[in-house]
Design a protein around this motif. Structure first.
Motif, short mmCIF file in Angstrom:
data_model
loop_
_atom_site.label_atom_id
_atom_site.label_comp_id
_atom_site.label_asym_id
_atom_site.label_seq_id
_atom_site.Cartn_x
_atom_site.Cartn_y
_atom_site.Cartn_z
N ALA A 85 0.86 -1.19 0.00
CA ALA A 85 0.00 0.00 0.00
C ALA A 85 0.89 1.23 0.00
CB ALA A 85 -0.91 0.00 1.22
N GLU A 86 0.45 2.27 -0.67
CA GLU A 86 1.25 3.50 -0.73
C GLU A 86 0.32 4.69 -0.79
OE1 GLU A 86 4.90 3.94 -3.38
OE2 GLU A 86 3.55 5.43 -4.27
N PHE A 87 0.70 5.70 -0.03
CA PHE A 87 -0.02 6.97 -0.14
C PHE A 87 1.01 8.06 -0.39
CE2 PHE A 87 -1.43 10.96 1.77
CZ PHE A 87 -2.60 11.16 1.06
N ASP A 102 4.72 -5.75 1.95
CA ASP A 102 4.76 -6.94 2.79
C ASP A 102 6.00 -7.80 2.49
OD1 ASP A 102 2.66 -8.29 4.62
OD2 ASP A 102 3.50 -9.92 3.40
N PRO A 103 6.54 -8.50 3.49
CA PRO A 103 7.70 -9.37 3.22
C PRO A 103 7.41 -10.44 2.16
CG PRO A 103 7.37 -9.12 5.57
CD PRO A 103 6.20 -8.46 4.92
N TYR A 113 4.13 0.79 2.32
CA TYR A 113 4.26 -0.48 3.04
C TYR A 113 4.28 -1.60 2.02
CZ TYR A 113 3.01 -4.61 5.70
OH TYR A 113 3.00 -5.87 6.24
N TYR A 141 4.16 7.64 1.99
CA TYR A 141 4.41 6.53 2.91
C TYR A 141 4.11 5.24 2.14
CZ TYR A 141 3.87 3.20 6.65
OH TYR A 141 4.00 2.10 7.44
N CYS A 183 1.88 -1.97 11.14
CA CYS A 183 2.25 -3.23 10.50
C CYS A 183 3.70 -3.60 10.76
CB CYS A 183 2.00 -3.16 9.00
SG CYS A 183 0.28 -3.33 8.57
N SER A 184 4.01 -3.96 11.96
CA SER A 184 5.35 -4.43 12.26
C SER A 184 5.18 -5.78 12.95
CB SER A 184 6.06 -3.44 13.17
OG SER A 184 7.38 -3.84 13.38
N LYS A 185 5.95 -6.77 12.50
CA LYS A 185 5.72 -8.12 13.01
C LYS A 185 6.98 -8.66 13.66
CE LYS A 185 2.77 -8.79 8.99
NZ LYS A 185 2.69 -9.42 7.69
N LYS A 204 15.16 -5.42 13.37
CA LYS A 204 14.89 -4.99 11.99
C LYS A 204 15.90 -3.94 11.54
CE LYS A 204 10.08 -5.86 12.96
NZ LYS A 204 10.25 -6.21 14.38
N GLN A 241 8.83 -0.69 5.01
CA GLN A 241 7.82 0.31 5.28
C GLN A 241 8.54 1.58 5.68
OE1 GLN A 241 5.31 -0.56 8.60
NE2 GLN A 241 6.95 -1.47 9.82
N VAL A 301 9.83 -4.83 7.76
CA VAL A 301 8.59 -5.22 8.44
C VAL A 301 8.87 -6.39 9.37
CG1 VAL A 301 6.22 -6.01 8.09
CG2 VAL A 301 7.27 -4.42 6.47
N ILE A 302 9.67 -7.34 8.90
CA ILE A 302 10.14 -8.43 9.77
C ILE A 302 11.65 -8.51 9.62
CG2 ILE A 302 7.99 -9.74 9.59
CD1 ILE A 302 9.43 -11.70 7.74
N GLY A 303 12.30 -9.02 10.64
CA GLY A 303 13.75 -9.13 10.60
C GLY A 303 14.20 -10.29 9.73
N ILE A 345 8.85 6.24 4.96
CA ILE A 345 8.42 7.46 4.30
C ILE A 345 9.47 7.89 3.26
CG2 ILE A 345 6.97 8.36 6.14
CD1 ILE A 345 9.39 10.00 7.08
N GLU A 366 8.20 -11.56 13.36
CA GLU A 366 8.56 -12.80 12.67
C GLU A 366 9.99 -12.67 12.16
OE1 GLU A 366 5.71 -13.52 9.61
OE2 GLU A 366 4.05 -13.04 10.94
N VAL A 367 10.52 -13.79 11.70
CA VAL A 367 11.90 -13.79 11.20
C VAL A 367 11.92 -14.47 9.83
CG1 VAL A 367 14.24 -14.61 11.61
CG2 VAL A 367 12.83 -13.87 13.53
N GLU A 368 12.62 -13.85 8.90
CA GLU A 368 12.79 -14.44 7.58
C GLU A 368 14.17 -15.10 7.54
OE1 GLU A 368 12.74 -11.58 4.42
OE2 GLU A 368 12.40 -13.08 2.86
N PHE A 382 -5.68 4.36 6.10
CA PHE A 382 -4.56 3.58 5.55
C PHE A 382 -3.27 3.84 6.34
CE2 PHE A 382 -0.84 4.43 2.85
CZ PHE A 382 -0.43 3.13 2.66
N LEU A 383 -3.01 5.12 6.60
CA LEU A 383 -1.77 5.46 7.31
C LEU A 383 -1.76 4.87 8.71
CD1 LEU A 383 -1.20 9.15 6.18
CD2 LEU A 383 0.22 7.19 5.66
#
Lengths: 580, 344
Positions: free
Chosen positions: A294-296, A317-318, A315, A313, B19-21, A429, A394, A421-423, A396, B23-25, B12-13
């Motif tokens: 998503a982007e704004f 997803d991984p 986002y 901004y 949205c921070s998780k 992160k 994610q 978003v994830i490490g 700016i 989890e580990v990749e 949305f903002l």
């Protein structure tokens, strides 16, 4: 073979005069490009007593673009390349290739279509050919090289060159909505080909299909929908598994135009899915990835083009996977090596890709869409190695432009702050801070010269950091500086001086991905690396696209690593380019 | 409409910033780059196994703080047999990691004491223990020839009459049991073929396809630390329906003639010292003579021939063989189904 060459020359002899006469009737016309390229490279590394001290190579080529218009609404386009490597005698060593073929036209003045070689681009998250690393603001720092790299790889307006069929058409309405535009395509970027002749195995066809719909809802609002699907057809090969990767995007755009400025807001989002299916097991899939983005963003433009600002901004997803948008121009792995001195030192080390290779070597670039994430080198591009579609980000961003009214100063800048978003390999992160700017100063106006006199410089600084224990901690700082001074010393004759310096210092981990694009391990990287590229030369411009360029290049890479001796090379370059 | 747009953007903002998780990749960095540490001792479930009982297993357990390449080595202190089990993980799971008495490297284990060692790549830590084998493993298969009662009945032994020919039973260094079959000698003229052992077979009850049907053969080579140049073994398999031992002409080619359905595999060179177990799936055999359907059907096999060959010393290519005997001794010819012998 000689017979065929003689035949071809005969055909050209007969046909070319006819083409000239045909040109008058506007049914057949020709344009194209001619180029002479000669380079002489020398290695000046004291430790290397094995490699040749000097290598020279070059070629002459002509790309003839033939446009045939049997009707006003139909065009057939063919590009034939005749290339002769230096060192070969007349005729022998000459290559003749069909480089592009396309037929396009309009049906009933309503529906446009093209068949053959297409240059396609959609949204930045669905189908987009992002610029390579170290290239920003379409600079002119090494324009002679850049033109060749882009031309040889069919990089054109961030489009991917694909072969297939495309059509577009639009409707106008007088109520509810104003317009509705459609663009649809299906292409085959990779055909079935043999992997192993002994085992008689072959990979499958890969198709990319998609469509866009854009609608102007009213004076201020525009809506868009984009869809792209990458798919392998398992029946066309012997490989057991086949990838499928659909990506959906939707966005809405708001434009508010006032007397002096335009304010634009854009909100977009989408999602992707990627999996592999298996021939031998019905309805089986594995390695399923589902992700969204998503982007704004909000933009402000002055109508006189003197100032613009864009803030947003984003986002991603991984697990967002979009083959058409995440395919990189350069695969940064051990098998992708530069054309000159690919091995160096007395230990025959593989020479890693340097700033010089990125700037000058068209052969390290990629033209094929990849179903999985390609490898990148964090020292060159760590924040957004896959452009705006980089997964697991994610943050700016802010970019802007200022052009002085007196045309003396032109400034571009971009800055962004992203985090994961994830490490990766840890719950900690990474954070990425990037700032880059480019300035062009028109010294001709400042000093009241009659001839062109320009100074350009740009800087980039990218800082990657991650907190954590001694193993998790990351701190990588990459800096890039460019300088170009161009002075017209005689009419149309320019003296050029450019400098490119890249420095990267710190530690990072390089992701190692398996055949499904999943990370299976990390390679630790501790680096203090400096690359320099100095270019001095003269350029005689007959016209903007017709020039002779003579250059002397001096370049080096310092690894500060006893296992990797430093590199020192020089090059003499001659380019004569004619673009019709 | 513009108000709706702004509302959507604000929502949305707000959603995105959250949205921070955790989890580990990818694998954990600490597992790859962290210091190695043992979390438990090395546990062996049974230190006195009776492997003649096919259900008897020795299970191993150990866990550590990171994924690492580990190796368990079991060395027979009398036989010199070696079994190695290796993996990459942070856990040696006793439900998966076990030993049934087989070997990775012949000779086979005897009733003996074994030294057990658990080691880790690039780490100094090594854990040691012992296992005392009460009874050895019984391999599952069709034993074609173990030479314990001499040369198999109806088998044909053919050899040239030159120097030091040894085509006979011997007991000085068997692979399995007490006897083995010596195949070697030295050719005095320019002839590659030294001799052969042909054994008739009846495998009508076998239903396994060629890919899962294995021919396993122990081969002993080397004399005083040296081997003859370019010595090798040909294994010929006949699916001919002609009667065995009906034609002894032409070097006892019998049911392996050019007009018959014969398949061949060449073990070349035989250049090692001591015993080595060679296991070949039948589908790896090439068509030697296409007197049949070329399908390699184990149930149709009627005979097997083990040929000893070498570059003769009289040949200009290997004059050094004038001073050394060829040695390609064999033992424990066994046919297995589903897997090769050492994988059982």
């Amino acid at each position: 073979m000689k017979k065929y060459r003689s035949l071809l020359l005969l055909v050209l002899y007969i046909v070319l005069p006819n083409l000239y006469f045909s040109q008058k009737s506007d049914k057949i016309w020709i344009d194209g490009l001619g180029r002479s390229f000669f380079s002489s490279d020398a290695q000046i590394n004291e430790e290397d007593t094995i490699s040749a001290s000097n290598i020279s190579s070059g070629y002459n080529l002509i790309d003839l673009n033939t446009h045939i218009n049997p009707f006003e609404t139909i065009e057939i386009f063919g590009q034939v390349r005749i290339k002769n490597e230096f060192g070969s005698f007349f005729g022998s060593g000459t290559q003749i290739d069909i480089r592009q073929l396309r037929a396009s036209g309009i049906i009933k003045n309503k529906v446009k279509f093209s068949v053959g070689d297409l240059f396609l681009k959609q949204n930045k998250f669905t189908l987009y050919n992002y610029d390579e690393e170290l290239n920003f603001f379409e600079n002119n720092y090494n324009s002679s090289y850049k033109e060749i790299v882009d031309y040889e790889n069919f990089y054109f307006e961030n489009r991917w060159r694909l072969q297939g069929i495309q059509t577009n058409f639009s409707y106008k309405f007088d109520r509810f909505i104003r317009t509705l535009e459609f663009d649809l395509f299906t292409t085959r970027p990779r055909g079935s080909s043999q992997i192993n002749s002994g085992l008689n195995t072959s990979i499958s066809d890969m198709l990319i299909s998609g469509g866009s719909m854009v609608s102007k809802l009213n004076k201020s609002f525009t809506a868009e929908l984009n869809y792209v699907l990458l798919k392998e057809l398992p029946a066309t090969g012997t490989v057991e598994r086949a990838i499928r990767n659909p990506v959906y995007q939707m966005g809405i755009n708001y434009n508010n135009k006032s007397e002096n400025s335009i304010i634009n807001h854009k909100l977009q989002a989408g999602f992707s899915e990627r999996n592999w299916s298996y021939k031998s097991v019905d309805d089986s899939t594995s390695e399923l990835n589902k992700g969204m983005f998503a982007e704004f963003s909000s933009s402000y433009f002055k109508i006189d083009s003197t100032f613009s600002l864009n803030l947003g901004y984003r986002y991603v997803d991984p697990n967002f996977r979009s083959s058409g948008a995440q395919t990189r121009r350069i695969e940064m792995n051990e098998t992708n090596v530069g054309s000159i001195y690919s091995l160096y030192s007395n230990d025959y080390l593989v020479r890693p890709i340097s700033v010089f290779d990125i700037v000058t070597d068209p052969n390290i670039y990629n033209q094929n869409i990849s179903g999985t994430l390609m490898s990148f080198d964090p020292i060159f591009s760590n924040a957004l190695p896959y452009g705006d579609a980089t997964p697991n980000r994610q943050g700016i961003f802010l970019d802007g432009k200022y052009n002085s009214k007196n045309k003396i100063l032109n400034i571009n800048f971009k800055t962004s702050y992203f985090n994961e978003v994830i490490g990766q390999g840890t719950t900690q992160k990474r954070n990425f801070f990037t700032i880059l700017q480019s300035s062009d100063i028109n010294l001709k106006e400042i000093f009241n010269h009659t001839k062109e006199f320009d100074l350009s410089f740009s800087t980039m600084n990218q800082i990657t950091s991650r907190e954590g224990d001694s193993i998790e901690r990351v701190n990588l700082n990459s800096q890039h500086f460019n300088l170009l001074i161009e002075k017209e010393i005689l009419s149309k004759l320019f003296l050029q001086l450019s400098l490119k310096r890249f420095e990267s210092k710190g530690n990072e981990y390089i992701n190692k991905r398996n055949e499904y694009g999943e990370i299976f391990t990390f390679q630790s990287l501790n680096i203090i690396r400096v690359d320099n590229l100095y270019c001095y030369g003269i350029k005689y411009k007959y016209r903007e696209n017709v020039y002779i360029n003579l250059q002397y290049n001096l370049w080096n890479s310092n690894f500060n690593n006893s296992n990797y001796p430093d590199l020192n090379f020089q090059r003499f370059l001659f380019i004569f380019s004619i673009k019709l | 409409m513009s108000k709706t747009f702004y509302k959507l953007s604000v929502i949305f903002l707000i959603i995105s910033f959250g949205c921070s998780k955790d989890e580990v990749e990818g694998p954990l960095l600490n597992e790859i780059f962290g210091n190695f540490q043992l979390n438990s001792s090395f546990i062996i479930s049974n230190n006195s196994p009776d492997f003649s009982n096919s259900n008897e297993l020795v299970k191993f357990h150990c866990d550590f703080n990171k994924s690492i390449e580990w190796k368990i080595s079991i060395l027979g202190l009398e036989s010199g047999s070696l079994k190695e089990i290796s993996g990459f993980s942070n856990l040696i799971d006793s439900n998966q990691i076990n030993w049934n008495g087989n070997t990775s490297q012949v000779p086979f284990f005897k009733k003996e004491l074994c030294a057990v060692e658990l080691s880790f790549l690039n780490e100094v830590d090594t854990l040691r223990d012992t296992i005392n084998i009460l009874e050895t493993k019984v391999y599952d298969g069709i034993v074609v020839a173990d030479f314990e009662n001499g040369i198999p009945q109806e088998a044909i032994v053919f050899h040239q009459f030159s120097m030091n020919m040894t085509f006979d039973i011997s007991n000085d260094d068997p692979l399995e049991g007490n006897n083995y079959f010596k195949m070697g000698g030295r050719m005095g003229w320019n002839e590659w073929f030294l001799g052969s052992l042909d054994i008739p077979l009846d495998l009508a009850s076998v239903n396994t396809p060629a890919t899962d049907f294995y021919i396993n053969l122990g081969v002993l080579s080397g004399i005083n630390g040296e081997t003859a140049s370019d010595q090798f073994i040909n294994i010929l398999v006949s699916e001919s329906t002609y009667p065995f031992n009906d034609d002894l002409s032409n070097n006892a080619s019998d049911v392996f003639q050019d007009t018959m359905e014969v398949y061949k595999y060449q073990i070349r060179p035989v250049d090692w010292y001591g015993w080595k177990m060679i296991s070949l799936s039948y589908d790896q055999f090439e068509v030697k003579s296409s007197g049949g359907n070329n399908l390699r059907e184990p149930k149709n096999i009627t005979a097997i021939k083990i040929q000893c060959q070498s570059c003769p010393g009289a040949n200009a290519n290997c004059p050094e063989n004038m001073g050394i005997d060829v040695r390609t001794d064999v033992d424990f010819l066994i046919l297995t189904q589903g897997s090769d012998l050492l994988s059982q």
